[in-house]
Design a protein around this motif. Structure first.
Motif, PDB file in Angstrom:
ATOM      1  N   GLN A  72       2.749 -11.738   5.245  1.00  0.00           N
ATOM      2  CA  GLN A  72       2.708 -11.845   3.790  1.00  0.00           C
ATOM      3  C   GLN A  72       1.382 -11.337   3.249  1.00  0.00           C
ATOM      4  OE1 GLN A  72       5.345 -12.573   2.221  1.00  0.00           O
ATOM      5  NE2 GLN A  72       4.685 -12.861   0.104  1.00  0.00           N
ATOM      6  N   ASP A  73       0.289 -11.614   3.957  1.00  0.00           N
ATOM      7  CA  ASP A  73      -1.012 -11.100   3.541  1.00  0.00           C
ATOM      8  C   ASP A  73      -1.015  -9.573   3.519  1.00  0.00           C
ATOM      9  OD1 ASP A  73      -2.088 -13.670   3.383  1.00  0.00           O
ATOM     10  OD2 ASP A  73      -2.659 -13.665   5.492  1.00  0.00           O
ATOM     11  N   LEU A  74      -0.430  -8.973   4.556  1.00  0.00           N
ATOM     12  CA  LEU A  74      -0.384  -7.520   4.640  1.00  0.00           C
ATOM     13  C   LEU A  74       0.358  -6.921   3.449  1.00  0.00           C
ATOM     14  CD1 LEU A  74       0.363  -7.063   8.457  1.00  0.00           C
ATOM     15  CD2 LEU A  74      -1.816  -6.695   7.282  1.00  0.00           C
ATOM     16  N   LEU A  75       1.476  -7.549   3.082  1.00  0.00           N
ATOM     17  CA  LEU A  75       2.245  -7.058   1.947  1.00  0.00           C
ATOM     18  C   LEU A  75       1.462  -7.189   0.642  1.00  0.00           C
ATOM     19  CD1 LEU A  75       5.827  -8.469   2.692  1.00  0.00           C
ATOM     20  CD2 LEU A  75       5.087  -6.091   2.837  1.00  0.00           C
ATOM     21  N   MET A  76       0.893  -8.360   0.409  1.00  0.00           N
ATOM     22  CA  MET A  76       0.204  -8.610  -0.851  1.00  0.00           C
ATOM     23  C   MET A  76      -1.062  -7.758  -0.987  1.00  0.00           C
ATOM     24  SD  MET A  76       0.747 -12.748  -1.202  1.00  0.00           S
ATOM     25  CE  MET A  76       0.082 -12.785  -2.871  1.00  0.00           C
ATOM     26  N   LEU A  77      -1.795  -7.599   0.114  1.00  0.00           N
ATOM     27  CA  LEU A  77      -3.000  -6.785   0.064  1.00  0.00           C
ATOM     28  C   LEU A  77      -2.656  -5.301  -0.108  1.00  0.00           C
ATOM     29  CD1 LEU A  77      -5.143  -8.538   2.823  1.00  0.00           C
ATOM     30  CD2 LEU A  77      -5.525  -8.571   0.345  1.00  0.00           C
ATOM     31  N   ALA A  78      -1.588  -4.858   0.534  1.00  0.00           N
ATOM     32  CA  ALA A  78      -1.156  -3.469   0.379  1.00  0.00           C
ATOM     33  C   ALA A  78      -0.740  -3.197  -1.062  1.00  0.00           C
ATOM     34  CB  ALA A  78      -0.010  -3.164   1.337  1.00  0.00           C
ATOM     35  N   ALA A  79       0.015  -4.132  -1.647  1.00  0.00           N
ATOM     36  CA  ALA A  79       0.442  -3.958  -3.043  1.00  0.00           C
ATOM     37  C   ALA A  79      -0.764  -3.922  -3.975  1.00  0.00           C
ATOM     38  CB  ALA A  79       1.394  -5.086  -3.434  1.00  0.00           C
ATOM     39  N   ALA A  80      -1.730  -4.817  -3.748  1.00  0.00           N
ATOM     40  CA  ALA A  80      -2.924  -4.852  -4.595  1.00  0.00           C
ATOM     41  C   ALA A  80      -3.749  -3.578  -4.432  1.00  0.00           C
ATOM     42  CB  ALA A  80      -3.773  -6.074  -4.243  1.00  0.00           C
ATOM     43  N   LEU A  81      -3.845  -3.076  -3.201  1.00  0.00           N
ATOM     44  CA  LEU A  81      -4.600  -1.844  -2.951  1.00  0.00           C
ATOM     45  C   LEU A  81      -3.982  -0.668  -3.692  1.00  0.00           C
ATOM     46  CD1 LEU A  81      -6.925  -0.540  -1.300  1.00  0.00           C
ATOM     47  CD2 LEU A  81      -5.219  -0.066   0.478  1.00  0.00           C
ATOM     48  N   LEU A  82      -2.674  -0.551  -3.643  1.00  0.00           N
ATOM     49  CA  LEU A  82      -1.996   0.548  -4.329  1.00  0.00           C
ATOM     50  C   LEU A  82      -2.033   0.365  -5.843  1.00  0.00           C
ATOM     51  CD1 LEU A  82       1.106   0.883  -1.982  1.00  0.00           C
ATOM     52  CD2 LEU A  82      -0.770   2.520  -2.201  1.00  0.00           C
ATOM     53  N   ARG A  83      -1.932  -0.863  -6.291  1.00  0.00           N
ATOM     54  CA  ARG A  83      -1.909  -1.137  -7.734  1.00  0.00           C
ATOM     55  C   ARG A  83      -3.248  -0.816  -8.393  1.00  0.00           C
ATOM     56  NH1 ARG A  83      -1.285  -6.444  -7.590  1.00  0.00           N
ATOM     57  NH2 ARG A  83      -3.533  -6.767  -7.795  1.00  0.00           N
ATOM     58  N   ASP A  84      -4.342  -1.165  -7.728  1.00  0.00           N
ATOM     59  CA  ASP A  84      -5.660  -1.108  -8.363  1.00  0.00           C
ATOM     60  C   ASP A  84      -6.467   0.137  -8.026  1.00  0.00           C
ATOM     61  OD1 ASP A  84      -5.078  -3.607  -9.423  1.00  0.00           O
ATOM     62  OD2 ASP A  84      -5.975  -4.670  -7.723  1.00  0.00           O
ATOM     63  N   ASN A  85      -5.939   1.013  -7.168  1.00  0.00           N
ATOM     64  CA  ASN A  85      -6.706   2.190  -6.757  1.00  0.00           C
ATOM     65  C   ASN A  85      -5.830   3.436  -6.843  1.00  0.00           C
ATOM     66  OD1 ASN A  85      -9.383   0.984  -5.449  1.00  0.00           O
ATOM     67  ND2 ASN A  85      -7.666  -0.305  -4.829  1.00  0.00           N
TER      68      ASN A  85
END
Length: 206
Positions: A72-85
């Protein structure tokens, strides 16, 4: 109270009695039980969250100290990385120019968020629901009838029988409004075809 509002008519004195009981039960469930369970769920939600949050923080701290991540961490961090960068999104869009998503009924909102960030035309838009995909960049295959997750009774006022089915329909509405085409495939199997399939299955599994 979690069962279908149906009755076995041959166990009642008359059919009319059975249908009357069915309607009364349906009204009782919709007007009394469902609102009560909904209110109870809303009341206990805050208390349960406040009870669990300290444990969640301890768990997250232990993971940080050990440099661990769960799925779940991998999914949420990946989504945040793509969303904010935007630059990160552009890089991965070039690397993965076309996405084929099979078994879409098994996805969740975070996975769809990642999917649309990778396929979206605007690399600066942070709300995945507003993204329009690049032409030909995304192909999804799914069958809502194969959704295995059930929705609690308090949510069954929705026309969808499953929370995953509801999410699939929500995503379909969002994507179709942004230029997607929906294809509905129907499979008709004749008796001869059924025999061929049966023989193939036997050959494969033996």
């Amino acid at each position: 109270m979690d069962k279908e509002d149906d009755v076995t008519q041959n166990r009642w004195p008359t059919k009319e009695n059975a249908l009357t009981a069915k309607e009364r039960y349906k009204a009782f469930r919709e007007n009394c039980i469902v609102p009560t369970l909904k209110a109870w769920g809303e009341y206990r939600h805050e208390h349960l969250i406040n009870f669990v949050l300290p444990a969640v923080e301890i768990y997250n701290q232990r993971k940080r100290e050990s440099s661990w991540l769960n799925f779940q961490d991998l999914l949420m961090l990946a989504a945040a990385l793509l969303r904010d960068n935007a630059e990160v999104r552009q890089y991965f869009q070039k690397r993965f120019s076309h996405l084929l998503v099979d078994e879409f009924q098994d996805t969740d909102p975070i996975q769809v968020e990642i999917m649309l960030y990778l396929a979206g035309a605007d690399t600066t838009e942070k709300d995945w629901r507003k993204l329009m995909t690049r032409q030909g960049s995304l192909f999804m295959v799914g069958d809502p009838k194969q959704a295995i997750y059930r929705t609690p009774m308090v949510l069954r006022q929705s026309p969808y029988r499953s929370s995953r089915v509801f999410f699939i329909c929500l995503t379909k509405e969002a994507t179709c409004s942004h230029g997607f085409f929906q294809l509905q495939l129907l499979l008709f199997i004749s008796l001869a075809s059924a025999k061929v399939i049966s023989h193939a299955n036997t050959t494969i599994w033996v």
